[in-house]
Design an enzyme around this catalytic site. Structure first.
Site, mmCIF file in Angstrom:
data_model
loop_
_atom_site.group_PDB
_atom_site.id
_atom_site.type_symbol
_atom_site.label_atom_id
_atom_site.label_comp_id
_atom_site.label_asym_id
_atom_site.label_seq_id
_atom_site.Cartn_x
_atom_site.Cartn_y
_atom_site.Cartn_z
ATOM 1 N N LYS A 157 0.873 -1.165 0.000
ATOM 2 C CA LYS A 157 0.000 0.000 0.000
ATOM 3 C C LYS A 157 0.915 1.220 0.000
ATOM 4 C CE LYS A 157 -2.554 3.422 1.771
ATOM 5 N NZ LYS A 157 -1.995 4.724 2.192
ATOM 6 N N GLY A 212 4.511 3.692 10.817
ATOM 7 C CA GLY A 212 3.820 4.978 10.803
ATOM 8 C C GLY A 212 3.402 5.406 12.189
ATOM 9 N N SER A 213 2.308 6.135 12.256
ATOM 10 C CA SER A 213 1.869 6.739 13.514
ATOM 11 C C SER A 213 1.230 5.707 14.438
ATOM 12 C CB SER A 213 0.855 7.853 13.237
ATOM 13 O OG SER A 213 -0.367 7.305 12.758
ATOM 14 N N GLU A 236 5.177 -0.946 13.417
ATOM 15 C CA GLU A 236 6.126 -0.074 14.117
ATOM 16 C C GLU A 236 5.425 1.263 14.300
ATOM 17 O OE1 GLU A 236 9.659 2.823 13.125
ATOM 18 O OE2 GLU A 236 9.998 0.855 12.237
ATOM 19 N N CYS A 273 12.219 7.552 13.213
ATOM 20 C CA CYS A 273 11.540 6.852 14.307
ATOM 21 C C CYS A 273 12.454 6.641 15.498
ATOM 22 C CB CYS A 273 10.984 5.524 13.816
ATOM 23 S SG CYS A 273 12.234 4.444 13.073
#
Length: 486
Positions: A157, A212-213, A236, A273
């Site tokens: 995606k 991501g978030s 993550e 991150c």
């Protein structure tokens, strides 16, 4: 600011279903291809990316506003990790073959049957690519490499922050896969939030990976777990990556620590991150004086408006606390250093131990060793914890113990940015750093996320998969009756 990126149409529901069904149809053939053929695909993708660097890097610069040297280094890393997974595939150790022959005198009191165990692919994997690493954590990034290495078809995606780049890289993967004779459906690319959700809920998808978030990752994790047949979701999410500086280290290396911190916070505009978001130093530390003297430090642009808006909101939450002040910086494209006390953090942990994904960090002053250790023991759910200390410092053992309980990677006198892709790397941690703390998303061990073990009991040798046959035709590493053998 407003950034212009090329518009790419969202993948329709019918197109998503077709892509997932093609992956499901390809799964058996891709898993059954020779390990050498699987490795050839991975190496071929790396070679094709290298050959098109002159096209891909400017496109990435346009869409992400990251600098050319950073993107060139990231593309090199992406090719390296693809080739490293190719080597791991050829080695065969990831299959974790274990053979226990039949033993009529097995000491447990009953005969032991012939047992032969190995890992097999889970099936089609869905990868939600990241915004901040348009190569290394995107279409041809680590999750794609590890899934393909495991023998799983991969559906990516695309991240909305770099759609044109995603499409360009996807075309290269399609070319390599077709040229190497891998089945149609081994790789698929979809665009759009609804398309990602639809793919995640499709019964043919066997696992998903996400970078991501915390909010976005948790929403997808809940969807994956709420399916009629739940699937593994390797997310993550968020991490503040705390740093603890002992009094001894602060006295001995104040300038060095301050310089390293400013580099870690400002690099890539803090959009990493592993960026340190909380740094504990002694009250009155010379580290603070060095930071004030050296800062402010310039940073680059943010990746896109959405990330910048999220960063602004996170900073406002921390900055609005009555016990938080600005130490230095915070102007346009400047690293922001905020300051508070350990007492304030311990009294309001949820508000102050809050990820600010961007060029900002919170300096936390502690009064004594007891307060430092209390702060360290209050931390949980991190990708990394860093400790700056001296070998003769008695405090460091307690800090190391606390750090190991809170994070997937513990660093000694070094900064967590600059994550190396290796055999031993661990990029994960307790929730909310990740949804699966027993796994990693970086390094060759990441392949295990997309495998499951199967035991064949008393199956005739000629019917077994080649890695389990007595003559070991592939020459893979194996455990035979508890002893390592080849």
């Amino acid at each position: 600011m407003t950034y212009m990126v090329e518009s790419v149409a969202d993948t329709t529901a019918d197109e998503v279903d077709a892509i997932v069904e093609a992956a499901a149809a390809a799964a058996g053939q891709w898993a059954g291809m020779a390990l050498s053929d699987r490795a050839r695909v991975l190496g071929g993708i790396a070679d094709r990316l290298d050959a098109h660097a002159a096209e891909l890097i400017p496109l990435a610069m346009l869409e992400t506003h990251l600098a050319q040297p950073r993107l060139a280094g990231e593309l090199k890393r992406t090719g390296f990790q693809l080739r490293l997974f190719a080597q791991s595939v050829l080695d065969g150790g990831f299959l974790d073959v274990r053979i226990d022959g039949a033993d009529a005198e097995w000491p447990m009191g009953a005969p032991r049957p012939d047992l032969r165990r190995m890992n097999i692919p889970l099936g089609p994997v869905l990868n939600f690519s990241a915004s901040n690493f348009p190569f290394a954590f995107s279409v041809a990034g680590g999750d794609t490499a590890s899934a393909l290495a495991a023998g799983c078809p991969i559906i990516v995606k695309a991240n909305p922050g770099h759609p044109a780049l995603s499409r360009a890289v996807g075309r290269l993967l399609d070319e390599v896969i077709a040229e190497c004779g891998a089945p149609h459906g081994t790789f698929g690319l979809i665009f759009g939030r609804d398309a990602g959700v639809r793919a995640l809920l499709h019964p043919a998808v066997a696992a998903a990976a996400f970078t991501g978030s915390t909010a976005g990752g948790r929403a997808l994790y809940d969807l994956a777990g709420g399916r009629s047949v739940p699937i593994p979701f390797y997310g993550e999410l968020g991490s503040i990556n705390p740093v603890f500086v002992t009094a001894e280290a602060a006295r001995a290396r104040a300038a060095e620590i301050a310089e390293g911190l400013l580099m870690a916070v400002s690099s890539s505009a803090g959009q990493l991150c592993t960026k340190p978001g909380l740094v504990a130093v002694p009250e009155g530390s010379p580290v603070l004086a060095e930071l004030i003297r050296t800062a402010p430090v310039p940073t680059g642009e943010m990746l896109n408006d959405q990330i910048e808006d999220g960063f602004t909101r996170a900073v406002e939450q921390v900055r609005a606390h009555p016990d938080v002040r600005v130490l230095t910086g915070g102007g346009p494209r400047e690293a922001l250093l905020l300051a508070t006390t350990a007492r304030a953090v311990l009294a309001d942990r949820d508000r102050l131990m809050h990820e600010m994904f961007g060029p900002a960090t919170l300096l936390v002053s502690y009064r004594d060793t007891a307060e430092l250790l209390e702060l360290a023991r209050s931390v949980h759910g991190e990708l990394t914890v860093s400790i700056f200390g001296e070998h003769t410092d008695d405090t460091t053992r307690a800090l190391l113990t606390a750090a190991a309980g809170a994070a997937g990677r513990v660093l000694w006198n070094s900064w967590p940015t600059g994550l190396s892709v290796t055999y031993a790397q661990q990029h994960g941690g307790p929730y909310p750093a990740t949804t699966a703390p027993a796994t990693t998303s970086v390094g060759t061990a990441a392949i295990t996320r997309f495998l499951r073990p199967v035991v064949f009991q008393s199956v005739p040798d000629q019917l077994l998969p080649p890695p389990l046959r007595t003559e070991n035709p592939l020459g893979v590493p194996r455990s035979v009756n508890g002893a390592l053998a080849q």
